[in-house]
Design a protein around this motif. Structure first.
Motif, short mmCIF file in Angstrom:
data_model
loop_
_atom_site.label_atom_id
_atom_site.label_comp_id
_atom_site.label_asym_id
_atom_site.label_seq_id
_atom_site.Cartn_x
_atom_site.Cartn_y
_atom_site.Cartn_z
N THR A 1 0.83 -1.21 0.00
CA THR A 1 0.00 0.00 0.00
C THR A 1 0.86 1.25 0.00
O THR A 1 0.35 2.35 -0.14
CB THR A 1 -0.90 0.06 1.24
OG1 THR A 1 -0.07 0.05 2.41
CG2 THR A 1 -1.87 -1.11 1.29
N ARG B 1 -6.79 -1.18 -8.85
CA ARG B 1 -8.09 -1.78 -8.53
C ARG B 1 -8.37 -2.97 -9.43
O ARG B 1 -8.84 -4.02 -8.98
CB ARG B 1 -9.20 -0.74 -8.65
CG ARG B 1 -9.09 0.40 -7.65
CD ARG B 1 -10.38 1.25 -7.60
NE ARG B 1 -10.78 1.72 -8.92
CZ ARG B 1 -10.35 2.86 -9.49
NH1 ARG B 1 -9.49 3.62 -8.86
NH2 ARG B 1 -10.78 3.21 -10.69
N LEU C 1 -6.26 -5.99 -8.30
CA LEU C 1 -6.83 -6.66 -7.12
C LEU C 1 -8.01 -7.53 -7.53
O LEU C 1 -8.15 -8.68 -7.09
CB LEU C 1 -7.28 -5.61 -6.10
CG LEU C 1 -6.16 -4.98 -5.27
CD1 LEU C 1 -6.61 -3.65 -4.66
CD2 LEU C 1 -5.74 -5.94 -4.14
N ASP D 1 -8.27 -3.77 6.43
CA ASP D 1 -8.34 -3.35 5.03
C ASP D 1 -8.86 -4.53 4.23
O ASP D 1 -8.15 -5.53 4.05
CB ASP D 1 -6.93 -2.93 4.56
CG ASP D 1 -6.93 -2.36 3.15
OD1 ASP D 1 -7.80 -2.75 2.34
OD2 ASP D 1 -6.02 -1.56 2.86
N ARG E 1 -9.23 -5.24 1.30
CA ARG E 1 -8.58 -5.67 0.06
C ARG E 1 -7.67 -6.87 0.29
O ARG E 1 -7.30 -7.57 -0.66
CB ARG E 1 -7.76 -4.52 -0.53
CG ARG E 1 -8.61 -3.33 -0.94
CD ARG E 1 -7.76 -2.18 -1.44
NE ARG E 1 -6.92 -1.62 -0.37
CZ ARG E 1 -6.10 -0.59 -0.53
NH1 ARG E 1 -5.99 -0.02 -1.71
NH2 ARG E 1 -5.38 -0.13 0.48
#
Ligand SMILES: [Zn+2]
Ligand SMILES: [Zn+2]
Length: 214
Positions: free
Chosen positions: A69, A82, A85, A108, A110
């Motif tokens: 990150t 994005r 991911l 998080d 993600r």
């Protein structure tokens, strides 16, 4: 078989693991005999991660991608970040946090609750991390059951023959996608190939950002 750091030999590594009777595991339950953990620390290039992820899917393999990150080289909040991911998940891979010590933000969504430190120091690399499974804590890290391609060099040799022979009880195999996707006989050459590709990508980004490149 020559042990190049390229996708052809990565394919051979995965085929060797399958021939050796291994199955590809995510970092969840404690290691079982016959597990291979494909671990990728994504330090430099989301494009390289995707290329590797697509090849693994084609071969029926599943890996865990550790994404940063706070990388200076890529941005998970960009459209490419994005999309990456999303595609990694769609391809059936797990996604963990490639964190810079001591920052390991929990919650998080993600990321799965699994962490690998980026460029860790020996003083903390094997310690448990609150809220995460640290892939370098025992038993997921066990001496003799771990191989890494650091700086385009296998400290203990390329594992393809041992995989094919089923010689590991189980294995954590850390590879960095950039090393395998960008051509070069040395780390320096591979990094220069990466920079050549980045230059073209950046020219596209500039054009898309309405920069006059005339
Ligand atoms: Zn090899
Ligand atoms: Zn790293």
């Amino acid at each position: 078989m020559s042990c190049g750091f390229d996708l052809d030999h990565y394919r051979e590594l995965l085929e060797a693991a399958a021939a050796g009777g291994y199955r590809f595991a995510h970092f969840e339950a404690e290691p079982q005999a016959g597990s291979v953990y494909l671990r990728h620390d994504v330090d430099l290039s989301l494009e390289a991660a995707l290329a590797m992820a697509r090849l693994e899917r084609e071969l029926g393999a599943s890996a865990t991608y550790f994404l940063m990150t706070e990388s200076v080289f890529y941005n998970l909040d960009s459209a490419l970040g994005r999309d990456t991911l999303g595609e990694l998940r769609d391809l059936g891979h797990a996604v963990g946090l490639h964190a810079v010590h001591p920052r390991a933000a929990r919650g998080d969504d993600r990321f799965d609750a699994v962490l690998a430190w980026h460029n860790p120091e020996p003083s903390y690399v094997n310690d448990p991390v609150d809220g995460f499974l640290n892939v370098m804590q025992p038993p997921w890290f066990t001496k003799g059951k771990y191989r890494s391609d650091s700086n385009q060099h296998w400290r203990e040799g390329c594992p393809h023959e041992e995989l094919r022979a089923g010689a590991f009880e189980w294995l954590q195999l850390l590879t960095h996608p950039e090393i395998w996707v960008y051509p070069g006989l040395t780390m320096g050459e591979s990094m220069r190939s990466l920079l050549d590709a980045k230059r073209e990508e950046w020219l596209d980004h500039l054009a898309n950002d309405r920069i006059d490149l005339a």
